[in-house]
Every structure is written in structure tokens, then in C-alpha cells.
Design an enzyme around this catalytic site. Structure first.
Site, PDB file in Angstrom:
ATOM      1  N   ARG A 356     -23.809 -17.910 -10.705  1.00  0.00           N
ATOM      2  CA  ARG A 356     -22.716 -18.454  -9.901  1.00  0.00           C
ATOM      3  C   ARG A 356     -21.423 -18.359 -10.687  1.00  0.00           C
ATOM      4  O   ARG A 356     -21.399 -18.611 -11.886  1.00  0.00           O
ATOM      5  CB  ARG A 356     -22.986 -19.930  -9.560  1.00  0.00           C
ATOM      6  CG  ARG A 356     -24.254 -20.115  -8.748  1.00  0.00           C
ATOM      7  CD  ARG A 356     -24.500 -21.573  -8.422  1.00  0.00           C
ATOM      8  NE  ARG A 356     -25.796 -21.710  -7.768  1.00  0.00           N
ATOM      9  CZ  ARG A 356     -26.343 -22.881  -7.422  1.00  0.00           C
ATOM     10  NH1 ARG A 356     -25.693 -24.004  -7.686  1.00  0.00           N
ATOM     11  NH2 ARG A 356     -27.510 -22.911  -6.842  1.00  0.00           N
ATOM     12  N   HIS A 378     -39.080 -24.748  -2.321  1.00  0.00           N
ATOM     13  CA  HIS A 378     -38.722 -25.044  -0.936  1.00  0.00           C
ATOM     14  C   HIS A 378     -39.956 -25.511  -0.208  1.00  0.00           C
ATOM     15  O   HIS A 378     -41.004 -24.883  -0.279  1.00  0.00           O
ATOM     16  CB  HIS A 378     -38.094 -23.812  -0.281  1.00  0.00           C
ATOM     17  CG  HIS A 378     -36.779 -23.468  -0.906  1.00  0.00           C
ATOM     18  ND1 HIS A 378     -36.673 -22.579  -1.941  1.00  0.00           N
ATOM     19  CD2 HIS A 378     -35.540 -23.969  -0.696  1.00  0.00           C
ATOM     20  CE1 HIS A 378     -35.405 -22.528  -2.340  1.00  0.00           C
ATOM     21  NE2 HIS A 378     -34.704 -23.358  -1.605  1.00  0.00           N
ATOM     22  N   LYS A 459     -29.353 -35.775   1.113  1.00  0.00           N
ATOM     23  CA  LYS A 459     -30.064 -35.470  -0.127  1.00  0.00           C
ATOM     24  C   LYS A 459     -30.140 -36.676  -1.057  1.00  0.00           C
ATOM     25  O   LYS A 459     -29.390 -37.632  -0.916  1.00  0.00           O
ATOM     26  CB  LYS A 459     -29.355 -34.326  -0.854  1.00  0.00           C
ATOM     27  CG  LYS A 459     -27.913 -34.663  -1.227  1.00  0.00           C
ATOM     28  CD  LYS A 459     -27.277 -33.562  -2.059  1.00  0.00           C
ATOM     29  CE  LYS A 459     -25.843 -33.947  -2.428  1.00  0.00           C
ATOM     30  NZ  LYS A 459     -25.241 -33.037  -3.400  1.00  0.00           N
ATOM     31  N   HIS A 505     -35.023 -28.314   0.131  1.00  0.00           N
ATOM     32  CA  HIS A 505     -34.815 -27.702  -1.192  1.00  0.00           C
ATOM     33  C   HIS A 505     -35.073 -28.801  -2.209  1.00  0.00           C
ATOM     34  O   HIS A 505     -34.638 -29.921  -2.008  1.00  0.00           O
ATOM     35  CB  HIS A 505     -33.361 -27.295  -1.433  1.00  0.00           C
ATOM     36  CG  HIS A 505     -32.732 -26.432  -0.403  1.00  0.00           C
ATOM     37  ND1 HIS A 505     -32.521 -25.103  -0.613  1.00  0.00           N
ATOM     38  CD2 HIS A 505     -32.219 -26.707   0.809  1.00  0.00           C
ATOM     39  CE1 HIS A 505     -31.897 -24.596   0.447  1.00  0.00           C
ATOM     40  NE2 HIS A 505     -31.703 -25.553   1.309  1.00  0.00           N
TER      41      HIS A 505
END
Length: 633
Positions: A356, A378, A459, A505
Site C-alpha cells: 500500500r 475471510h 467492525k 474480514h
RNA sequence: GCCACCCUAGCUCAAUUGGCAGAGCGACGCUUUCGUAAAGCGUAGGUUAAGGGUUCAAGUCCCUUGGGUGGCUCCA
């Protein structure tokens, strides 16, 4: 991370070892009152005002922004204007010295802090030449945010004013009564830096000065000593000293080279985790480092995540991209065949290396890098399986972290931002409840980051604290209501119809790089026996003892222990010192006496002399510690 | 990316107002064979991050680039 979690976190009870002394100090002095109500808070707030007064004495044209107390200190932001070349004026190191001297002098002059208030109109007139104060007043009057940027419930008609000597500031307080109550020898200016007005990089960059202030000189010295101690356990320093990893300008910033010892620790951590995954219902998969642009178009990354991705690689007139995430590949594995509701849950795990783009100024040792390996997985499941999957994932996560001796972290639950969220409200509600319930069942304290979720799902995040008290996110468990839709993922239900699976995830260690950074600092480089790259250093006293040392080493190696023999031409004392500095758990000294009676003299890196042990006894002891992943020797 | 600071031997650091690039550790060699945190002697090791400029003279002053440190911003 959303705005609400970026509030000041003066809650000192977070239990990071470094601040243990501070906790005691705080509770003794203040009877456990909240930081904002403590004397220390008033001291720091007052120090900020007097520091601003000192700055104005050197820079009369400086415009004042804000100057709040923070954890362990305070800061104040200034706009110093431009020089004749149109360049922003900044503080030099000499300026800071002068300001510190002036600050101390002003504190001793003992002015009284006087509180008053003004109408909004009067205040705007009074602060007419202070553009930042005017903006603050306008926002207070509009009922938006207070002077520290926190939301307020209703517009104000009167604003708070604090004055000492000629220095008048827009301020709610509270302050100490007199400047002398801030002890000049308990205050120190630490550093300056740029800081954007209102935290917005599109607006004026101000000059910030950070300082620290305490009740007295002893506390200040303690704090400075703690900072020094913290530097010693910095993973970048230890990484070099223990020869664990490096980076190289030739390779590029944010790209880590793992040396044999660091590589071994990482391998041991990975090996343990992978085996735990296999034992807990995960399937291991592998996927490539690049994928075609169509994949990233479908996933939405080229629309939403392009700024964080590296430029395209051209292959046969087609564009490929380095992967910033593993999820699209795992979805393709899922989609390779039809799924029955009976196949679910499916748990696909991969130590996936992603790349990234990080802006040059944000890289930090192992903690923030451009290429890293996630312990990614996942989970694909049915609605009825979803709460249990979350429960399992969270408990598994806690099990893994605790196996590494980590049990102090901050948990966050991030919830839906109505303005930007994919998927229907009902799914969001169910999912958020499942996360909350799992946190409650695990008996974890957590903060709620209201509206802090990604657009695709709520999350749970777990963050650890590094040696300098900075938080780093390791674990995350997050729902995704977006990708299953985009990739048209389905399974055939009991009713014979196609249904969309829930997708979760999760990464537990987060990335191996960041995890290793946190791990190194957590143990200050003294890894528990099971992770120590060298577990035993054999220390022969004279050359004639080397054959016996080798013999013992072989016996221990045969049992799976990692043993080195220091056969160098140094005295025993030096060999011990070297092993100590390398934080080797056990040093086995062998000389004439040991050879004769077939034993080893056991010494630990904690400077403990364990006396003589037979090789068999030592081996049994070590193996027992390995079996239990013991943190003590 | 923005602001400030830093970059001298493998490591940690010296080098006066601009005036001969040094020390300790480490490495290597020799001597020493030692009982719980540094034996002794010697040798090698440098285009002072790179490039450009000012100057009789630059590690030192100026500019550009790279890397790092501390913040800011960012980190689905």
C-alpha cells in the site's frame, strides 16, 4: 478511524507498564478524579497560557490558535506570520530555549489567573485582531464545536475569558489560582512541530510547541526518565542491537529486510499461528501478489482505493496491480464453484503480503510500512451462523494474542455512519449486535466509535500500545456488505434459492511487521523462551572445555533447543556480557568442575545464578517451559 | 505530503570562530586459557549520505536530491 475516537484520551488507567508510576501519582494526588478535573490538568492548562505569553514577548505579531492540556503535557498553536520572502516563520531551537527561559521567569512572577466572561459580540470586538479566536467564537456562537474541537450541544451567548497580567485568552479553564502554582522547575518545553489549523491539511499550517508540566520537579524528572527508558525499548533500536531486521535506501523506504534472527522469531510466531488456524477450522490458501485490473474494478478498489495502490504493471497490453488486499482473491476461490448452505461456514486464511502506498512522512519502523504480510482470513457464512462466527473469531483472536503474552489492549466497536454505508440497515443492525454481543461475552471493555465504520460494514478493532504510548491497531474483525454484492457471491440455501453469504474480514496479528514491532517493544527484546532466536548460550571457560560444551549443545539441539557455543577467545565474563546484551535466556557455563561431574552451571539473563544442573534436568526444565509457552524462565 | 531537526568508520559518538578527519566498541592478527556483565598489544577500516555552490581553505556556510527522527495530516 473516525472523528469521535480521536478525542483526548487522558484515561491513565490503561495499564501500560510505562505509566504505572504515573497512575499511582495521579490517584494519590487526586483521589482518582478524572484528568480534566485534576490539579495536573489545571497546571498544564495554565502552563500553556503562560507559554503563549512568553511566545508573544518574542513574537508580538504571533496569532494565537488553541492551547489545550494533553496526556503528559500541553501544547499551544501559533501563526507566526510570514517573513519578507513570504515564507512562514517558524520556531528555531534557540527560540524554544528562550521561550522556556521566559516561561519559567513569568511563572515565578506570580500573576493571578482571573476568570470572566464576555458576550459573543464583545468577544469578537476584543479578539478582532486574532483571526483564529474569531473563528472559534463564531463556532461557539453557532453551537458547532468548542475551542478544543469537540462538538457542543447548543449555541453559547457568553464565552469564557481567562486573564493573567496582560495576557487574555478565550478559554473555559479551569486554571490554577496563581502562576506560581505551576512550578518553574516542573515545566519543560519539549519540541515544536507543524500542525494544521483545525487538523485540516488544506488549511493554514501553524507552529505548535509541546511542553510538559508536573506537580513538582521530582515528577518531571520521573517523566523524563520514563521517556529515556521508553527509548531503550524502541523496536527500531532493538532491531539493530539484536540484529533482527533492517531497511535500506537501496531497497526503498517502508520495505523490511528480515535478518536471520528476526526472521526466526517471525517464523516461530507464524508457525504457531498457522497451526492454531488449522486446528480451529481454517483452510490455508495462497494467492498471487498481482491481479488484473478487471478484478480490482469489480472489487471497487480502483474506484475507492486507487490512491493507496501502486501504479499499474503492464503485461501483454493488459494492466495488473500489486495487491493492497487479499479479499478479492479469496472471493475468487469461493466463486470457483457453487456452494451449498451445507458448505458454510468457510474460513479461508492466508499470510498474504500486500503493498500500500503510504506518504513518505508516515513510515515508522516496522509499525507503518509499504509492504506487509497480513495474517488475513475471510469468513463466509449464513445469517444463522454469523453470531457464532463472530464469537469464534474474537475468542480465537484473544487466544492468539494472549499466547504471546499480550493482554492489554484497547477494543473499539465501530458503528454505521448513516451518510455513507452500503448494504441494508437490517444487516448492519444484526451485524453490529453480533459484534457487541461477542465483546460482552468475552468480557472486554471497549469504546464505541460511533459512525466510525467503513462504508461496507461495522467492525471490532484491537489496538496495542507501543513503548512511547502510541496506539497501533493489530486485530480487526469487520463485516463486508459490499464485496459479496459486487462479486455476486451466492450459496444455495435449504429452500433451493440463491442467497448472499455474510462476509467477514479478520486479521488477528494484523500484519506480521507491525505485530513484530509491538512484540519487540512488549518484551523489550527479551523474548520468552519459545520465541528467543537463541535460547541457550554455551560458555566454555577455557578452550579445553569447548568439546564438552559442543557435546552438551548437541544433546540440547537433539531435543529441539536452539543453542550456540561461544568458542571465542574471550574471557568468560565477556562471553556472559555478550549473551546478556543479546538477551539470550540461558547461559550455561562449563569449566573443569562441570566437565568432571557432567553438569552445567545455569545462569539466566535475569542475572540469576541457578547453580549446577545435570544436562538432563536442564533439558527437561526448558522443554517444560516451551510446552507451556512460559513467559518466565 | 506538510513543519522542524538530523545524516562523520560496521555501531555509538568527537572534531574550537571555516584551518592536518579522531576515539571507544566491533572486525582481523598476536599474546593470554581465565569461574558469573568488558584481558593486553597491534592492524585494517573514511569521496564526512549524494550532487552542486561560496571560499586561499568546507565535516562545519548556501542550494538540490536521498534517507532518518519528532510532530501534523493520513492509515477503507
Amino acid at each position: 478511524m473516525g472523528g469521535t475516537a480521536r478525542r483526548h484520551r487522558p484515561n491513565m488507567g490503561d495499564g501500560v507498564f510505562l505509566f504505572a508510576n504515573l497512575e499511582v501519582t495521579m490517584s494519590e494526588k487526586n483521589g482518582n478524579v478524572p484528568y480534566v478535573e485534576s490539579e495536573l490538568y489545571r497546571i498544564r492548562h495554565s502552563a500553556a497560557h503562560v507559554m503563549a505569553e512568553a511566545v508573544l514577548s518574542f513574537f508580538p505579531e504571533a496569532k494565537l490558535a488553541i492551547g489545550p492540556p494533553i496526556e503528559d503535557g500541553f501544547y499551544y498553536d501559533f501563526d507566526l506570520g510570514k517573513d519578507e520572502n513570504g515564507k512562514s516563520i517558524t520556531f528555531s531551537p534557540e527560540d524554544l530555549e528562550n521561550i522556556e527561559g521566559k516561561l519559567k521567569q513569568l511563572l515565578k512572577q506570580n500573576a493571578k489567573f482571573e476568570q470572566s466572561s464576555m458576550s459573543v459580540a464583545d468577544a469578537k470586538e476584543f479578539f478582532a485582531s486574532e483571526p483564529y479566536k474569531l473563528e472559534l467564537i463564531d463556532e461557539l456562537a453557532a453551537g458547532k464545536v468548542d475551542e478544543n474541537g469537540n462538538p457542543i450541544s447548543e449555541p453559547v451567548s457568553q464565552v469564557g475569558i481567562y486573564q493573567h497580567r496582560d495576557f487574555v485568552d478565550l478559554c473555559r479553564g479551569p486554571h490554577v489560582g496563581f502562576t506560581k502554582q505551576v512550578k518553574a522547575n516542573a515545566v519543560k518545553i519539549l519540541r515544536s512541530s507543524g500542525a494544521y489549523w483545525r487538523g485540516d491539511e488544506n488549511r493554514q499550517q501553524l507552529q505548535r510547541i509541546y511542553g510538559t508540566a508536573w506537580h513538582n520537579r521530582v515528577e518531571l524528572d520521573d517523566y523524563l526518565k520514563r521517556l529515556e527508558e521508553a527509548k531503550k525499548r524502541d523496536h527500531r533500536k532493538l532491531g539493530k542491537e539484536l540484529d533482527l531486521f533492517s531497511t535500506s535506501p537501496e531497497v526503498g523506504g517502508g520495505l523490511i529486510l528480515w535478518h536471520p534472527k528476526g526472521g526466526l522469531v517471525r517464523h516461530l510466531a507464524e508457525e504457531f499461528c498457522k497451526n492454531e488456524h488449522l486446528a480451529n477450522g481454517y483452510d490455508m490458501v495462497y494467492s498471487p501478489h498481482i491481479g488484473r485490473s478487471t478484478l480490482w474494478k469489480t472489487s471497487g478498489h480502483l474506484t475507492w482505493y486507487k490512491d493507496d495502490m501502486y501504479s499499474a504493471i503492464e503485461i501483454d497490453e493488459d494492466e495488473y496491480f500489486l495487491k493492497p488486499m487479499n479479499c478479492p482473491f479469496h472471493i475468487m476461490i469461493y466463486k470457483d464453484k457453487m456452494h451449498s448452505y451445507r458448505d458454510l461456514p468457510l474460513r479461508l486464511a492466508e499470510w498474504g503480503t500486500v503493498y500500500r502506498y503510504e506518504r513518505s512522512g508516515v513510515m515508522h519502523g516496522l509499525m507503518r510500512v509499504r509492504g506487509f504480510t497480513q495474517d488475513d482470513a475471510h469468513l463466509f457464512c449464513r445469517k444463522d451462523q454469523m453470531p457464532e462466527e463472530i464469537d469464534r473469531a474474537l475468542n480465537f483472536c484473544l487466544h492468539i494474542l494472549r499466547s504471546f503474552g499480550m493482554d492489554k489492549f484497547h477494543a473499539y466497536l465501530s458503528t454505521r455512519d448513516e451518510a455513507k454505508s452500503a448494504g441494508d440497515a437490517e444487516r448492519w443492525g444484526d451485524a453490529t449486535e453480533a459484534l457487541r454481543a461477542a465483546l460482552d461475552r468475552a468480557e472486554l471493555d471497549y469504546d464505541i466509535d460511533e459512525g466510525g465504520a467503513a462504508f461496507y460494514g461495522p467492525k471490532i478493532d484491537l489496538k496495542m500500545i507501543d513503548a512511547l504510548g502510541r496506539e497501533w491497531q493489530l486485530s480487526t474483525i469487520q463485516f463486508d456488505f459490499n464485496l459479496p454484492e459486487r462479486f455476486e457471491m451466492t450459496y444455495i440455501g435449504q429452500d433451493g434459492e440463491a442467497h448472499q453469504p455474510y462476509m467477514i474480514h479478520r486479521a488477528l496479528l494484523g500484519s506480521m511487521e507491525r505485530f513484530m514491532g509491538v512484540l519487540i517493544e512488549h518484551y523489550a527484546g527479551a523474548f520468552p523462551l519459545w520465541l528467543a532466536p537463541v535460547q541457550v548460550e554455551m560458555i566454555p571457560i577455557a578452550d579445553r572445555h569447548i568439546p564438552y560444551a559442543e557435546e552438551v549443545a548437541e544433546a540440547l539441539r537433539a531435543a529441539g533447543l536452539r543453542v550456540e557455543v561461544d568458542g571465542g577467545n574471550e574471557r568468560m565474563n565477556k562471553k556472559i556480557r555478550n549473551a546478556q546484551l543479546q538477551k539470550v535466556p540461558y547461559m550455561l557455563v562449563v569449566g573443569d568442575k562441570e566437565v568432571e561431574s557432567g553438569v552445567v552451571a545455569v545462569r539466566t539473563r535475569d542475572n540469576e545464578d541457578r547453580g549446577n544442573m545435570s544436562v538432563a534436568d536442564f533439558k527437561a526444565h526448558a522443554l517444560k517451559l516451551l510446552e507451556s509457552k512460559s513467559l518466565i524462565l
